[in-house]
Design a protein around this motif. Structure first.
Motif, short mmCIF file in Angstrom:
data_model
loop_
_atom_site.label_atom_id
_atom_site.label_comp_id
_atom_site.label_asym_id
_atom_site.label_seq_id
_atom_site.Cartn_x
_atom_site.Cartn_y
_atom_site.Cartn_z
N PHE A 532 0.83 -1.20 0.00
CA PHE A 532 0.00 0.00 0.00
C PHE A 532 0.87 1.26 0.00
N LEU A 533 1.89 1.28 0.85
CA LEU A 533 2.78 2.44 0.93
C LEU A 533 3.61 2.59 -0.34
N GLU A 534 4.07 1.48 -0.89
CA GLU A 534 4.87 1.54 -2.12
C GLU A 534 4.04 2.05 -3.28
N GLU A 535 2.77 1.64 -3.34
CA GLU A 535 1.90 2.13 -4.40
C GLU A 535 1.66 3.63 -4.26
N LEU A 536 1.38 4.08 -3.06
CA LEU A 536 1.16 5.51 -2.83
C LEU A 536 2.42 6.33 -3.09
N ALA A 537 3.58 5.72 -2.81
CA ALA A 537 4.84 6.46 -2.95
C ALA A 537 5.09 6.92 -4.38
N ASP A 538 4.61 6.15 -5.34
CA ASP A 538 4.92 6.45 -6.73
C ASP A 538 4.65 7.89 -7.12
N ASP A 539 3.48 8.40 -6.78
CA ASP A 539 3.15 9.75 -7.22
C ASP A 539 3.28 10.78 -6.11
N ASN A 540 4.02 10.45 -5.10
CA ASN A 540 4.27 11.39 -4.01
C ASN A 540 5.77 11.59 -3.76
N SER A 541 6.57 10.62 -4.16
CA SER A 541 7.99 10.62 -3.84
C SER A 541 8.75 11.79 -4.44
N ALA A 647 2.68 17.38 -8.45
CA ALA A 647 1.75 17.41 -9.57
C ALA A 647 2.47 17.19 -10.90
N ASN A 648 1.71 16.74 -11.88
CA ASN A 648 2.22 16.57 -13.24
C ASN A 648 3.44 15.66 -13.30
N CYS A 649 3.35 14.55 -12.59
CA CYS A 649 4.46 13.59 -12.58
C CYS A 649 4.30 12.57 -13.70
N PHE A 650 5.41 12.01 -14.14
CA PHE A 650 5.40 10.85 -15.01
C PHE A 650 6.27 9.77 -14.39
N ILE A 651 6.06 8.55 -14.82
CA ILE A 651 6.78 7.41 -14.27
C ILE A 651 7.82 6.96 -15.28
N PRO A 652 9.10 7.20 -15.02
CA PRO A 652 10.14 6.77 -15.96
C PRO A 652 10.26 5.25 -15.99
N LEU A 740 -5.39 11.72 -23.95
CA LEU A 740 -4.32 11.08 -23.19
C LEU A 740 -2.96 11.47 -23.76
N LYS A 741 -2.84 11.47 -25.09
CA LYS A 741 -1.56 11.82 -25.71
C LYS A 741 -1.16 13.25 -25.36
N GLN A 742 -2.11 14.16 -25.35
CA GLN A 742 -1.79 15.54 -24.98
C GLN A 742 -1.43 15.64 -23.50
N LEU A 743 -2.12 14.86 -22.67
CA LEU A 743 -1.80 14.85 -21.24
C LEU A 743 -0.36 14.41 -21.03
N GLY A 744 0.06 13.36 -21.75
CA GLY A 744 1.42 12.86 -21.60
C GLY A 744 2.47 13.90 -21.89
N LYS A 745 2.16 14.87 -22.77
CA LYS A 745 3.12 15.90 -23.12
C LYS A 745 3.19 17.04 -22.10
N THR A 746 2.28 17.03 -21.12
CA THR A 746 2.27 18.09 -20.09
C THR A 746 2.98 17.66 -18.82
N LEU A 747 3.37 16.40 -18.74
CA LEU A 747 3.98 15.89 -17.51
C LEU A 747 5.46 16.24 -17.49
N THR A 748 5.90 16.87 -16.41
CA THR A 748 7.24 17.45 -16.38
C THR A 748 8.14 16.94 -15.27
N THR A 749 7.57 16.19 -14.31
CA THR A 749 8.35 15.80 -13.14
C THR A 749 8.41 14.29 -13.01
N PRO A 750 9.60 13.69 -13.07
CA PRO A 750 9.69 12.25 -12.87
C PRO A 750 9.51 11.89 -11.40
#
Length: 792
Positions: A532-541, A647-652, A740-750
């Motif tokens: 649960f913590l590892e899942e939440l960590a993804d978009d908060n870390s 906010a505006n994170c992507f997952i490398p 979705l494709k346009q959303l992907g281009k707005t994500l700036t933070t890994p």
């Protein structure tokens, strides 16, 4: 609720000396009773061109992907007939099984004929056929699933047979075993071999339907391989051999059994399509060939040597996310392997040929080492395709943690750092889970900006990794989009981690056992604190580290506090589950969070009513089809970008780097260039979106068929309403895909993706969630553990 990997870790072993001998064995040699072969090929060795006098082993099988019938989704059977032509039974684009013929061994195929028409059936629905087989004489066998149940509640099967040059007919068997024959072959003797679930194997005479022999009667068998001389059976982790001529157990397979057991997946069968192991006739009497994830081998029964004919690490044989469908040996010595590819959205069928090349070095001259912290199936796939394109370069994959050797992340990273500093480390690094800042500061990574200049990367992804001076030391090959799905009013209310906790607390009274078998919780992993913590960590870390590289104590504390609120909201339900199903909470049964599985599985749980929110990454067009299809099925559901503490994170995905101490930098650069080529970006369509703009914007990558095309379907019982819900996964509309494709281009933070920090947070966080320590103590424990690692 846990998710489990389909395949075990694959390990390839290069056996150069053995290959030098055995590659030549198919081009003219004699096998002794020891099981080995002596080469008669004059090109087996060649002098070094430099004039040093040293010789190197020559001769290797080269792989070529052949054409398959248009729209081929899955290959059921493959055969080369006595006249040299090739036949294939495969699903066409509509899922209908057809018989296809090729006069030139796979270069061109005819239009195909449905099996239904061959057997004189009125229906053309290919899904009726559960299994098929082709005989070398051109005969055809098919099993049609019948919905009627036997006395054990299982479906039954009707069998249809078409002799060479004859008419198809329904078969009537004497004393046929009950249930489904989930494996079938046509032997070289013309008899039919049927493998029944829980009732062994029957050998049937197709002329009169009589039973010729019965094998392992009354037993459950996992796999059946049939050659002209032997029946090979895998059952409950053991291997059994029978003489087809007599029906009696065959002697002399002990060495083969020992070798097969070295690769665990050879004895594990849980897949309805394809297998991880395949046998066929050898090139001489008393021999067999078999293929598994490590390569193709030859064995002479009674011998003491297993010969590796093809090293799977030099081609796609070792690729993950696929299975073998059939294998045949051509009259010209070529080997043909039919496979099912799980990397595509439609489980496409693929056909490969392997041709011996006497002028190709047995082992490539240049060797590169690639390191990843954990096993990486998508990189293995890329490696296999790269080596096919560049047969003069050999890539070895090293894994820091095998998962069963007790090595921790900290141990693995310490060992890696020591090796790199000593100049003995890998050439290429997959930096997922590894913090690269220290490597960059100490000059341990090469600047990739020159290599990537021509790739044409998405600007938002490129800028996230570009230094002020324009240098780039790491770059993800793919990326994922964090997403959240749930009731529309709830999704609209979630703008960050705190608001997610607010909404889950609002639903606190709903969490718990609603029926004997269903329970509603805030998130899918709520019952497993660590996952649960590892899942939440993804978009908060991404919020946890300050610009100076140190941990932000307040942000870590905030994460633990809000995660605690979410966990506590569902705790009463968790306690009810623990009481009802204590075995599910044993230490050995705890689910592990695997980011790569994405959000798709959790979205289905929304239909069950098992959780309030599905959160996770969207990594492919198919993942997105799950998200949109659930909202189409239940109009109360909605989805959107998941913004946590950042906010505006992507997952490398698969961050690549080249060691500054790489011994073969030119070859390493070539591999990195390949990963960012169009082919490298589309090796798999399931592990992340392309970072190359032309591929990301192109239609080919996103093409899953026309809007509304059904990609899959299922049925779920809803725990809240007590009613069943039927759902279909369909191709989303073009406007949804474009959004979705346009959303992907707005994500700036890994996301942070630092295994040491995430582990420290989850370890202390579990103790906090379980009430063993307070919030301040948990936060301090994280800070101390991370600082201790950094100090080392």
């Amino acid at each position: 609720m846990g998710k489990y990997k389909k395949w075990k870790r694959l390990v390839s072993v290069s056996t150069a000396a053995c290959m030098a001998i055995t590659a030549a064995s198919l081009t003219g040699c004699s096998g002794g009773d020891s099981g080995s072969s002596q080469s008669g090929n004059e090109n087996a060795e060649k002098k070094d061109a430099s004039g040093s006098g040293e010789s190197k082993a020559m001769g290797r099988y080269l792989e070529e992907e052949l054409a398959v019938p248009k729209g081929c989704m899955e290959i059921s059977s493959l055969q080369i007939l006595e006249d040299g032509s090739m036949e294939m039974i495969a699903q066409n684009g509509d899922g209908v099984l057809c018989l296809y013929k090729s006069a030139d061994q796979g270069a061109d195929w005819d239009e195909g004929v449905t099996l239904a028409s061959i057997f004189g059936l009125e229906s053309s629905n290919g899904e009726l056929f559960y299994k098929t087989a082709l005989g070398k004489d051109g005969s055809i066998l098919g099993g049609v699933y019948v919905e009627a149940k036997d006395e054990n509640g299982l479906g039954i099967m009707d069998y249809y047979y078409c002799p060479a040059g004859g008419e198809g007919r329904k078969l009537e068997f004497e004393n046929a075993a009950d249930g489904l024959a989930w494996g079938m072959k046509i032997g070289a003797n013309g008899n039919l071999f049927l493998q029944f679930s829980g009732n062994g194997i029957q050998e049937i005479n197709p002329t009169d339907g009589s039973i010729v022999h019965e094998y392992e009667k009354g037993s459950s068998t996992d796999y059946m391989g049939v050659t002209s001389e032997y029946l090979i059976i895998v059952s409950a982790g053991e291997v059994y051999y029978y003489d087809v001529a007599t029906g009696k157990p065959a002697e002399g397979g002990d060495v083969l059994t020992e070798q097969l057991k070295k690769t665990p997946s050879n004895l594990e069968f849980g897949n309805s399509s394809g297998t991880s192991l395949m046998f066929m006739d050898g090139d001489e009497e008393g021999t067999v060939f078999y293929v598994d994830s490590t390569g193709l081998y030859r064995y002479a029964f009674g011998g003491n040597v297993i010969e590796q004919v093809i090293d799977g690490s030099l081609n796609t044989i070792s690729s993950a996310n696929k299975a073998f469908e059939d294998m045949v040996l051509g009259p010209d010595g070529k080997i043909y392997i039919a496979e099912i590819d799980y990397n595509s959205s439609t489980m496409s069928g693929k056909l490969y040929s392997y041709t011996y090349s006497a002028d190709t070095p047995t082992v490539p001259d240049t060797e590169l080492t690639i390191y990843s912290l954990e096993d990486n199936s998508s990189i293995r796939q890329a490696v296999a395709m790269f080596q096919k394109k560049y047969p003069d370069i050999y890539l070895t994959l090293e894994t820091g943690m095998s998962g069963d050797d007790g090595v921790t992340r900290t141990d693995a990273l310490k060992t890696l750092n020591t090796e790199i500093m000593a100049g003995k480390g890998p050439d290429i690094l997959i930096l997922d889970g590894i913090s690269s800042e220290t490597y960059v500061e100490q000059g341990m990574l090469e600047d990739l900006s020159g290599i990537l200049k021509a790739a044409g990367l998405l600007s938002n992804i490129e800028e996230a990794y570009k230094s002020e001076d324009g240098s780039i030391y790491e770059m993800p090959v793919k990326f994922g989009v964090p997403m959240i799905e749930g009731k529309k009013e709830d999704v609209d209310a979630v703008t960050d981690l705190t608001s997610l906790a607010d909404v889950t607390e609002k639903h606190k009274e709903e969490y718990g056992l609603s029926t004997e078998t269903f329970c509603k919780l805030p998130l899918a992993y709520s019952m497993y604190p660590k996952a649960f913590l590892e899942e939440l960590a993804d978009d908060n870390s991404a919020a946890w580290v300050k610009e100076n590289g140190t941990l932000d104590e307040e942000k870590v504390k905030e994460f633990l506090e809000q995660a605690g609120r979410i966990y506590q909201a569902g705790k009463d339900g968790i306690e009810e589950l623990k009481s009802a199903y204590p075995q599910a909470f044993d230490e050995g049964q705890q689910a592990e969070y695997d980011r790569s599985y994405g959000i798709s599985g959790e979205t289905i749980m929304l239909l069950n009513g098992n959780c309030s929110f599905a959160v996770g990454g969207v990594y492919s067009p198919m993942d997105f089809a799950y998200v949109t299809s659930m909202a189409d099925t239940d109009s109360s559901l909605s989805y959107g970008i998941w913004n946590g503490q950042a906010a505006n994170c992507f997952i490398p995905v698969n961050k690549i780097g080249i060691s500054s101490k790489a011994s073969q930098k030119e070859a390493a650069e070539k591999f990195v260039q390949y990963l960012f080529s169009e082919e490298g970006q589309t090796v798999s369509q399931k592990d992340g979106f392309p970072v190359v703009e032309s591929v990301y914007d192109g239609e080919d990558y996103w093409n899953q068929g026309e809007e509304g095309k059904v990609l899959g379907s299922g049925y779920r019982d809803n725990s809240e309403t007590g009613q069943g819900v039927e759902y279909k996964i369909v191709v989303p509309s073009a406007d949804k895909v474009d959004a979705l494709k346009q959303l992907g281009k707005t994500l700036t933070t890994p996301i942070l993706d630092n295994a040491i920090i995430t582990s420290a947070v989850s370890e202390a966080g579990v103790r906090y969630l379980n009430g063993e320590i307070g919030l301040d103590e948990a936060t301090n424990a994280v800070i101390q553990q991370v600082n201790l690692y950094l100090a080392e």
